[in-house]
Each structure stands twice: as C-alpha cells, then as structure tokens.
Write an enzyme that holds these catalytic residues in place. Structure first.
Site, mmCIF file in Angstrom:
data_model
loop_
_atom_site.group_PDB
_atom_site.id
_atom_site.type_symbol
_atom_site.label_atom_id
_atom_site.label_comp_id
_atom_site.label_asym_id
_atom_site.label_seq_id
_atom_site.Cartn_x
_atom_site.Cartn_y
_atom_site.Cartn_z
ATOM 1 N N GLN A 129 0.856 -1.198 0.000
ATOM 2 C CA GLN A 129 0.000 0.000 0.000
ATOM 3 C C GLN A 129 0.888 1.242 0.000
ATOM 4 O O GLN A 129 1.511 1.565 1.015
ATOM 5 C CB GLN A 129 -0.865 -0.033 1.267
ATOM 6 C CG GLN A 129 -1.814 1.110 1.433
ATOM 7 C CD GLN A 129 -2.433 1.107 2.829
ATOM 8 O OE1 GLN A 129 -1.977 0.389 3.714
ATOM 9 N NE2 GLN A 129 -3.450 1.905 3.038
ATOM 10 N N SER A 132 1.385 6.430 2.458
ATOM 11 C CA SER A 132 2.075 7.391 3.333
ATOM 12 C C SER A 132 3.340 7.951 2.694
ATOM 13 O O SER A 132 4.015 7.261 1.925
ATOM 14 C CB SER A 132 2.471 6.716 4.644
ATOM 15 O OG SER A 132 1.356 6.182 5.287
ATOM 16 N N GLU A 247 -9.274 -1.008 5.957
ATOM 17 C CA GLU A 247 -8.106 -1.155 6.839
ATOM 18 C C GLU A 247 -8.529 -1.019 8.301
ATOM 19 O O GLU A 247 -8.155 -1.816 9.154
ATOM 20 C CB GLU A 247 -7.059 -0.091 6.492
ATOM 21 C CG GLU A 247 -5.780 -0.237 7.292
ATOM 22 C CD GLU A 247 -4.640 0.618 6.747
ATOM 23 O OE1 GLU A 247 -4.895 1.548 5.957
ATOM 24 O OE2 GLU A 247 -3.495 0.356 7.133
ATOM 25 N N GLU A 369 -4.560 9.132 18.336
ATOM 26 C CA GLU A 369 -5.202 10.458 18.416
ATOM 27 C C GLU A 369 -6.196 10.657 17.279
ATOM 28 O O GLU A 369 -7.248 11.282 17.457
ATOM 29 C CB GLU A 369 -4.138 11.577 18.360
ATOM 30 C CG GLU A 369 -3.214 11.642 19.561
ATOM 31 C CD GLU A 369 -2.099 10.598 19.539
ATOM 32 O OE1 GLU A 369 -1.985 9.868 18.534
ATOM 33 O OE2 GLU A 369 -1.364 10.497 20.532
HETATM 34 C C1 FAD Z 1 3.586 -0.988 11.411
HETATM 35 C C2 FAD Z 1 3.213 0.064 10.410
HETATM 36 C C3 FAD Z 1 2.920 -0.304 9.115
HETATM 37 C C4 FAD Z 1 2.573 0.664 8.175
HETATM 38 N N1 FAD Z 1 2.334 0.261 6.891
HETATM 39 C C5 FAD Z 1 2.010 1.180 5.970
HETATM 40 C C6 FAD Z 1 1.813 0.787 4.609
HETATM 41 O O1 FAD Z 1 1.930 -0.386 4.260
HETATM 42 N N2 FAD Z 1 1.513 1.735 3.698
HETATM 43 C C7 FAD Z 1 1.369 3.045 4.038
HETATM 44 O O2 FAD Z 1 1.063 3.845 3.167
HETATM 45 N N3 FAD Z 1 1.575 3.463 5.309
HETATM 46 C C8 FAD Z 1 1.903 2.556 6.278
HETATM 47 N N4 FAD Z 1 2.121 2.950 7.569
HETATM 48 C C9 FAD Z 1 2.128 4.378 7.875
HETATM 49 C C10 FAD Z 1 0.946 4.823 8.702
HETATM 50 O O3 FAD Z 1 -0.214 4.878 7.924
HETATM 51 C C11 FAD Z 1 1.318 6.206 9.265
HETATM 52 O O4 FAD Z 1 2.448 6.018 10.111
HETATM 53 C C12 FAD Z 1 0.202 6.810 10.040
HETATM 54 O O5 FAD Z 1 -0.840 7.196 9.182
HETATM 55 C C13 FAD Z 1 0.665 8.050 10.840
HETATM 56 O O6 FAD Z 1 1.319 8.936 9.994
HETATM 57 P P1 FAD Z 1 2.761 9.518 10.340
HETATM 58 O O7 FAD Z 1 3.668 8.379 10.675
HETATM 59 O O8 FAD Z 1 3.163 10.421 9.225
HETATM 60 O O9 FAD Z 1 2.577 10.350 11.677
HETATM 61 P P2 FAD Z 1 1.970 11.820 11.785
HETATM 62 O O10 FAD Z 1 0.739 11.927 10.955
HETATM 63 O O11 FAD Z 1 3.065 12.800 11.541
HETATM 64 O O12 FAD Z 1 1.565 11.850 13.309
HETATM 65 C C14 FAD Z 1 2.511 12.052 14.363
HETATM 66 C C15 FAD Z 1 1.736 12.144 15.673
HETATM 67 O O13 FAD Z 1 0.895 13.308 15.642
HETATM 68 C C16 FAD Z 1 -0.455 12.935 15.899
HETATM 69 N N5 FAD Z 1 -1.369 13.733 15.076
HETATM 70 C C17 FAD Z 1 -1.274 13.954 13.743
HETATM 71 N N6 FAD Z 1 -2.319 14.701 13.315
HETATM 72 C C18 FAD Z 1 -3.084 14.938 14.404
HETATM 73 C C19 FAD Z 1 -4.320 15.629 14.616
HETATM 74 N N7 FAD Z 1 -4.960 16.219 13.603
HETATM 75 N N8 FAD Z 1 -4.822 15.659 15.869
HETATM 76 C C20 FAD Z 1 -4.181 15.057 16.915
HETATM 77 N N9 FAD Z 1 -3.004 14.378 16.776
HETATM 78 C C21 FAD Z 1 -2.473 14.335 15.550
HETATM 79 C C22 FAD Z 1 -0.551 11.470 15.517
HETATM 80 O O14 FAD Z 1 -1.609 10.823 16.198
HETATM 81 C C23 FAD Z 1 0.825 10.948 15.926
HETATM 82 O O15 FAD Z 1 0.837 10.649 17.303
HETATM 83 C C24 FAD Z 1 2.494 2.021 8.540
HETATM 84 C C25 FAD Z 1 2.780 2.395 9.854
HETATM 85 C C26 FAD Z 1 3.139 1.444 10.782
HETATM 86 C C27 FAD Z 1 3.437 1.865 12.182
#
Ligand code: FAD
Length: 401
Positions: A129, A132, A247, A369
């Site tokens: 997928q 991100s 998902e 969150e």
């Molecule tokens: C094990 C694992 C597998 C994954 N596999 C995939 C995959 O196969 N394909 C893919 O595309 N992605 C994948 N992901 C990515 C995943 O979808 C993202 O990590 C997730 O959506 C969070 O995005 P970010 O890491 O950019 O964190 P951010 O969005 O930067 O968030 C950082 C922190 O800020 C908080 N935050 C952000 N916005 C807000 C808000 N509006 N209000 C309150 N708090 C907020 C979040 O809750 C988090 O604690 C995977 C992640 C993990 C951990």
C-alpha cells in the site's frame, strides 16, 4: 469468543475447527523463522492457496467473486479459529485480500476485477500500500508524489514511506497527485502499480525489533499505463477512503503470538508477585473484558446484518493500549534481562514482541489520536478540527510548495 454464537454460527465454527484440524496441522507450533525472515511471505501465499481451495479465503465475498457468500460474522469466526494456529497470515497477504481487492471491486472496471481479484485470492499476487509519505501520514490528503499524463501513460515521481512488505509485493496500490491546482482532497488519483516497473527503488527500513517489514519506496519516472488507473482522474481520495475503511475495520492485530492478561496472571502467580500487582492486573483485566464484550456487541450487530459505525475503531485503540501496558508489566515481572536480551524462550519473546508490536499498532491503520478524533467528531458530535487548508489549492499550501 464463542459465547454469542447462534446455532448456525456454532455449526459453522465446528466445521471450521474440523477443516483447520485437517489442513493446519503444520502450523501447530511456531514457524521456524527469525525476525524479519521474508520467507514468511512465500509461506503466506501457500496458506492462502490452501484456504482458497477450501473455500475459506474470502468468506464474506459473493460466490461469483470467488468467495463463499457467507456473513461477515462467519469471517470473524474463521479468523478466531485460524488464530489458534501459528498460520503465516499477515499484511504480506492481507493488504491484497483485505485492502486492494475490496477497493478494486468497488471502483474497478470489469477487466481490472478480472485481472486482480481471483489471482490475489489464490495468493498469486501479493500487494503493498503506497499511501504514506514523509509529509503525509495522518494527513494523507497531503501526498506530494506527482503523476503526470504522457500519452497513454502516467509518469510518477515521488517518495513513499512505511510501505509494509513492498520488498515482497508484486503490485502496489498508489495514491498520487495529478492536479496540484485543486484543493488537496480533489487533485488525487489512485493507481495500480506493477512493482517490477523500472524506476522503483525499494529500500528497507530496519526497526528497533530488528525486523525490516516496511520500506521507503522511491519512484523516479515510473510509467503506469492509464488502464491501471483505478477510478476517475481526480477521484483518488474517495477510492482511498474505501481502502482506509477496510483497513480500519480489519485491523485489531490480535494473535496467538501476543500475550493476554491471563498469561500475565499466570506469570505473577509463578513469581509470587500476584499480590503486589493485584490492582494493576485487575485494571488490565477490566479493560480486556470491556474490549471482549464490546467486540461481542459488534459481532451481534454484524450477525443482524447491521453496518459497523465509527465506534468500531475502539477495538484497535483499546487492544493496542492494553497490549502495550500488559507487555510492559510482563517484562517488568520477568526482570531487567527480559527487556534487553535476545532469547529463544517463547514466553519472554511473547512479551518482548508484544511490547514492540503494540507501539507500531498504535500508529498503523490510524494513530490513537486520529481514531479518538474520529470517535469524538463522528460519534459524539463534538466540533471538528479547524481546517486552515479548506478551499485552498494544494500548490498554495506550505506542504504543496
Ligand atoms: C507498522 C506500520 C505499518 C505501516 N504500513 C504502511 C503501509 O503499508 N503503507 C502506508 O502507506 N503506510 C503505512 N504505515 C504508515 C501509517 O499509515 C502512518 O504512520 C500513520 O498514518 C501516521 O502517519 P505519520 O507516521 O506520518 O505520523 P503523523 O501523521 O506525523 O503523526 C505524528 C503524531 O501526531 C499525531 N497527530 C497527527 N495529526 C493529528 C491531529 N490532527 N490531531 C491530533 N493528533 C495528531 C498522531 O496521532 C501521531 O501521534 C504504517 C505504519 C506502521 C506503524
């Protein structure tokens, strides 16, 4: 969780137990694989094939799509019984069956459904997928990967991150920006990407557990034929919502490999710590039981043919937090060494793995969150977040420049 089974469901559960006893014998014991061993993906293909031949690969899909035409609750019953074995199930197969194909079936042309649905069900196509990006996770609509039209093709440039199992995937579902002059949710288009296309560079990310399950994926002048576009140009956000809904409905992450509160109670008794930890254990038990009864209520709703609402995300939210707190407590009881040492002792590795996996689970498929915001806004009717980007073309947002 079989206390809620109707007579028909109990009969189905028995049928599944019998089938698994005949077909899953090889998975009675933990698989002989170390962390990050990618052979699990190949084993996953094989197990998927066995399930497909037995009619258990896509239980709630219609029969004409290769499914069993059964109810979602029967799907849950199968997963519960399957989880009693150490079967090679996981995102390497689940992304295709649980996310890509439902999205293709909802938005694809008959040719796309024909090309992908059945081979994925049979384990012949594994998916990843590609959503991100470094600046687009929770705020997924901020993706910057660009797809530009060139004749019958699209030319894609950008970077994806956290792409689970991209290193074993045959195809990927990709969200890319086709029009930066539209507001951010509108200029997106959804593509199906053959992972053998030139210009794709998959670089593993090594996580703290030593595993490399996810990757960075760099896309440089990658050509995708227009016939691999899923849905209309500019309609990618709606298509991606279908993926995300699937998902969130599918990810609780429960498995035999993970510790539960009863394993903690046993450990506390053995170590003579039961009294000292009584209050904490009771609190964890209450949360675990609350989750169990919440899920029972959801199952009952499913068996009545009702749709699950926004509250369904509570399962993952509570499960991941109980897992993290319970695993931490188990590691404390086992002593400092269990927190730091590599060991083969299954009882110790279960808590170590539980602790590490819980941290990832609290982010994957929607961070805590974000899920809480979803419950607050959609279920409890609290005011939504202030959106400074509303109505602004993506190219004029700081992230789009
Ligand atoms: C094990 C694992 C597998 C994954 N596999 C995939 C995959 O196969 N394909 C893919 O595309 N992605 C994948 N992901 C990515 C995943 O979808 C993202 O990590 C997730 O959506 C969070 O995005 P970010 O890491 O950019 O964190 P951010 O969005 O930067 O968030 C950082 C922190 O800020 C908080 N935050 C952000 N916005 C807000 C808000 N509006 N209000 C309150 N708090 C907020 C979040 O809750 C988090 O604690 C995977 C992640 C993990 C951990």
């Amino acid at each position: 969780m079989d206390f809620n089974d109707s007579p028909e469901e109990a009969a189905f559960r028995q049928e599944v137990k019998t089938w698994l006893a005949e077909n899953a014998q090889a998975y009675r014991e933990p698989l002989p694989l170390g962390p990050g061993d990618i052979r699990i993906a190949e084993m996953g293909r094989e197990w998927q094939k066995i399930k497909a031949r037995g009619g258990y690969a896509a239980i709630s899909w219609p029969t004409e799509a290769g499914g069993r035409g059964a109810t979602p609750i029967e799907e849950v019953i199968f997963a519960e019984e399957e989880n009693r074995y150490h079967v090679p199930v996981g995102p390497f197969v689940g992304i295709g069956v649980g996310l890509a194909v439902p999205t293709i079936r909802a938005h694809g042309t008959p040719e796309q459904i024909e090309q992908f649905a059945h081979p994925t069900l049979m384990g012949d196509i594994l998916w990843c997928q590609l959503f991100s990006e470094p600046a687009a996770g929770s705020d997924l609509a901020a993706v910057r990967t660009r797809a530009q039209r060139d004749g019958d093709d699209w030319v894609v440039n950008g970077q994806k991150v956290w792409t689970s199992w991209a290193h074993t995937a045959d195809w990927g579902i990709l969200l890319a920006r086709t029009d930066p002059e539209q507001v951010k949710h509108k200029g997106l288009t959804f593509f199906l990407l053959d992972m053998r296309t030139p210009g794709i560079d998959v670089r593993p990310i090594r996580s703290i557990s030593g595993e490399s399950e996810f990757n960075e994926v760099f896309l440089t002048d990658v050509r995708i034929p227009d016939r691999c576009r899923l849905g209309e140009v500019g309609a990618g956000w709606g298509v991606a919502m279908t993926t995300l809904m699937n998902e969130r409905a599918n990810s609780t992450g429960e498995s035999l490999l993970l510790p539960d509160v009863s394993s903690l109670v046993r450990l506390a008794r053995e170590r003579g710590l039961a009294e000292k930890n009584q209050r904490e254990l009771a609190a964890l038990y209450a949360r675990e039981q609350g989750l169990k009864y919440f899920q029972a209520r959801q199952l009952t709703a499913l068996s009545r043919g009702e749709q699950l609402g926004p509250m369904s995300v509570i399962s993952k939210l509570v499960f991941a937090n109980v897992l993290q707190d319970g695993s931490a407590m188990g590691l404390d009881m086992l002593g400092l060494e269990a927190a730091f040492l590599a060991t083969e002792d299954h009882r110790v590795t279960r808590f170590q793995y539980g602790y590490q996996w819980a941290a990832a689970l609290r982010i994957a498929g929607g961070a805590d969150e974000i899920l809480k915001n979803q419950i607050a806004e959609r279920e409890l009717g609290l005011p939504g977040e202030i959106r400074a980007d509303k109505g602004v073309p993506f190219s004029q947002l700081p992230v789009g420049r």
